[in-house]
Write a protein that holds these residues in place. Sequence first.
Motif, PDB file in Angstrom:
ATOM      1  N   ASP A 104       2.289   0.153  -9.001  1.00 34.01           N
ATOM      2  CA  ASP A 104       0.824   0.145  -8.916  1.00 34.01           C
ATOM      3  C   ASP A 104       0.277   1.549  -9.107  1.00 34.01           C
ATOM      4  OD1 ASP A 104       0.818  -2.554  -8.350  1.00 34.01           O
ATOM      5  OD2 ASP A 104       0.224  -2.323  -6.245  1.00 34.01           O
ATOM      6  N   ARG A 105      -0.899   1.623  -9.724  1.00 29.48           N
ATOM      7  CA  ARG A 105      -1.645   2.875  -9.801  1.00 29.48           C
ATOM      8  C   ARG A 105      -2.671   2.841  -8.679  1.00 29.48           C
ATOM      9  NH1 ARG A 105      -0.029   6.589 -13.145  1.00 29.48           N
ATOM     10  NH2 ARG A 105      -2.014   7.637 -12.934  1.00 29.48           N
ATOM     11  N   VAL A 106      -2.757   3.925  -7.931  1.00 23.62           N
ATOM     12  CA  VAL A 106      -3.716   4.011  -6.834  1.00 23.62           C
ATOM     13  C   VAL A 106      -4.632   5.195  -7.047  1.00 23.62           C
ATOM     14  CG1 VAL A 106      -2.225   2.867  -5.160  1.00 23.62           C
ATOM     15  CG2 VAL A 106      -2.146   5.345  -5.365  1.00 23.62           C
ATOM     16  N   LYS A 107      -5.803   5.104  -6.440  1.00 26.18           N
ATOM     17  CA  LYS A 107      -6.777   6.190  -6.510  1.00 26.18           C
ATOM     18  C   LYS A 107      -6.892   6.840  -5.148  1.00 26.18           C
ATOM     19  CE  LYS A 107      -9.451   4.160 -10.199  1.00 26.18           C
ATOM     20  NZ  LYS A 107     -10.735   3.682 -10.663  1.00 26.18           N
ATOM     21  N   LYS A 108      -7.192   8.121  -5.139  1.00 23.69           N
ATOM     22  CA  LYS A 108      -7.399   8.846  -3.886  1.00 23.69           C
ATOM     23  C   LYS A 108      -8.404   8.075  -3.037  1.00 23.69           C
ATOM     24  CE  LYS A 108      -8.743  13.267  -1.970  1.00 23.69           C
ATOM     25  NZ  LYS A 108      -9.089  14.655  -2.243  1.00 23.69           N
ATOM     26  N   GLY A 109      -8.065   7.856  -1.763  1.00 22.58           N
ATOM     27  CA  GLY A 109      -8.950   7.144  -0.853  1.00 22.58           C
ATOM     28  C   GLY A 109      -8.697   5.646  -0.776  1.00 22.58           C
ATOM     29  N   GLN A 110      -7.876   5.110  -1.678  1.00 19.47           N
ATOM     30  CA  GLN A 110      -7.555   3.683  -1.664  1.00 19.47           C
ATOM     31  C   GLN A 110      -6.661   3.351  -0.471  1.00 19.47           C
ATOM     32  OE1 GLN A 110      -5.951   2.250  -5.373  1.00 19.47           O
ATOM     33  NE2 GLN A 110      -4.969   0.500  -4.401  1.00 19.47           N
ATOM     34  N   THR A 111      -6.920   2.241   0.209  1.00 19.74           N
ATOM     35  CA  THR A 111      -6.088   1.820   1.331  1.00 19.74           C
ATOM     36  C   THR A 111      -4.723   1.389   0.810  1.00 19.74           C
ATOM     37  OG1 THR A 111      -8.000   1.090   2.595  1.00 19.74           O
ATOM     38  CG2 THR A 111      -5.859   0.199   3.261  1.00 19.74           C
ATOM     39  N   VAL A 112      -3.668   1.956   1.408  1.00 18.35           N
ATOM     40  CA  VAL A 112      -2.296   1.638   0.990  1.00 18.35           C
ATOM     41  C   VAL A 112      -1.478   1.011   2.109  1.00 18.35           C
ATOM     42  CG1 VAL A 112      -2.262   3.386  -0.821  1.00 18.35           C
ATOM     43  CG2 VAL A 112      -1.503   3.975   1.496  1.00 18.35           C
ATOM     44  N   GLY A 113      -2.042   0.928   3.304  1.00 18.19           N
ATOM     45  CA  GLY A 113      -1.338   0.318   4.421  1.00 18.19           C
ATOM     46  C   GLY A 113      -2.153   0.458   5.694  1.00 18.19           C
ATOM     47  N   ILE A 114      -1.633  -0.128   6.762  1.00 18.91           N
ATOM     48  CA  ILE A 114      -2.272  -0.064   8.071  1.00 18.91           C
ATOM     49  C   ILE A 114      -1.210   0.315   9.093  1.00 18.91           C
ATOM     50  CG2 ILE A 114      -3.351  -1.434   9.914  1.00 18.91           C
ATOM     51  CD1 ILE A 114      -4.620  -3.160   7.729  1.00 18.91           C
ATOM     52  N   ILE A 115      -1.569   1.181  10.025  1.00 20.33           N
ATOM     53  CA  ILE A 115      -0.699   1.465  11.158  1.00 20.33           C
ATOM     54  C   ILE A 115      -1.430   1.009  12.415  1.00 20.33           C
ATOM     55  CG2 ILE A 115       0.454   3.224  12.561  1.00 20.33           C
ATOM     56  CD1 ILE A 115       0.868   4.839  10.023  1.00 20.33           C
ATOM     57  N   GLU A 116      -0.784   0.093  13.146  1.00 19.81           N
ATOM     58  CA  GLU A 116      -1.335  -0.370  14.413  1.00 19.81           C
ATOM     59  C   GLU A 116      -0.802   0.539  15.512  1.00 19.81           C
ATOM     60  OE1 GLU A 116      -1.283  -4.196  17.433  1.00 19.81           O
ATOM     61  OE2 GLU A 116      -0.049  -4.240  15.632  1.00 19.81           O
ATOM     62  N   ALA A 117      -1.706   1.164  16.234  1.00 21.98           N
ATOM     63  CA  ALA A 117      -1.331   2.046  17.340  1.00 21.98           C
ATOM     64  C   ALA A 117      -2.222   1.720  18.531  1.00 21.98           C
ATOM     65  CB  ALA A 117      -1.494   3.511  16.936  1.00 21.98           C
ATOM     66  N   MET A 118      -1.612   1.333  19.624  1.00 21.79           N
ATOM     67  CA  MET A 118      -2.337   0.998  20.852  1.00 21.79           C
ATOM     68  C   MET A 118      -3.423  -0.058  20.592  1.00 21.79           C
ATOM     69  SD  MET A 118      -2.454   4.784  22.560  1.00 21.79           S
ATOM     70  CE  MET A 118      -3.302   4.204  23.998  1.00 21.79           C
ATOM     71  N   LYS A 119      -3.065  -1.078  19.826  1.00 19.60           N
ATOM     72  CA  LYS A 119      -3.949  -2.210  19.497  1.00 19.60           C
ATOM     73  C   LYS A 119      -5.105  -1.847  18.578  1.00 19.60           C
ATOM     74  CE  LYS A 119      -1.548  -5.027  21.983  1.00 19.60           C
ATOM     75  NZ  LYS A 119      -0.655  -5.956  21.360  1.00 19.60           N
ATOM     76  N   LEU A 120      -5.093  -0.654  18.010  1.00 22.75           N
ATOM     77  CA  LEU A 120      -6.100  -0.252  17.029  1.00 22.75           C
ATOM     78  C   LEU A 120      -5.463  -0.257  15.644  1.00 22.75           C
ATOM     79  CD1 LEU A 120      -7.801   2.741  18.848  1.00 22.75           C
ATOM     80  CD2 LEU A 120      -8.696   0.432  18.581  1.00 22.75           C
TER      81      LEU A 120
END
Length: 83
Positions: free
Chosen positions: A21-37
């Motif tokens: 995939d080609r991505v652009k600066k600022g594009q969401t590439v994942g999520i990290i769940e930390a302390m339910k956030l």
Amino acid sequence: MSGTFYASAAPGEPVFVKVGDRVKKGQTVGIIEAMKLMNEIEAEVSGEVVKLVAENGKPINAGQVRQPWGRGSSVGKASWWRA
């Protein structure tokens, strides 16, 4: 940031990025769940994903390479990116 890495917004939904995939600066590439956030992780540069490091649903530690991109130079501990 330590927590659990997620490759998509919800179970059964498409992943944010995959190898090639080609991505652009600022594009969401994942999520990290930390302390339910849920913390969206954004690309720091534009380019092509050439390797994924974090595994969906697996723990990730502070300082661990979490972003599968770079721009011809090291990002974190390794370089996996073609700009």
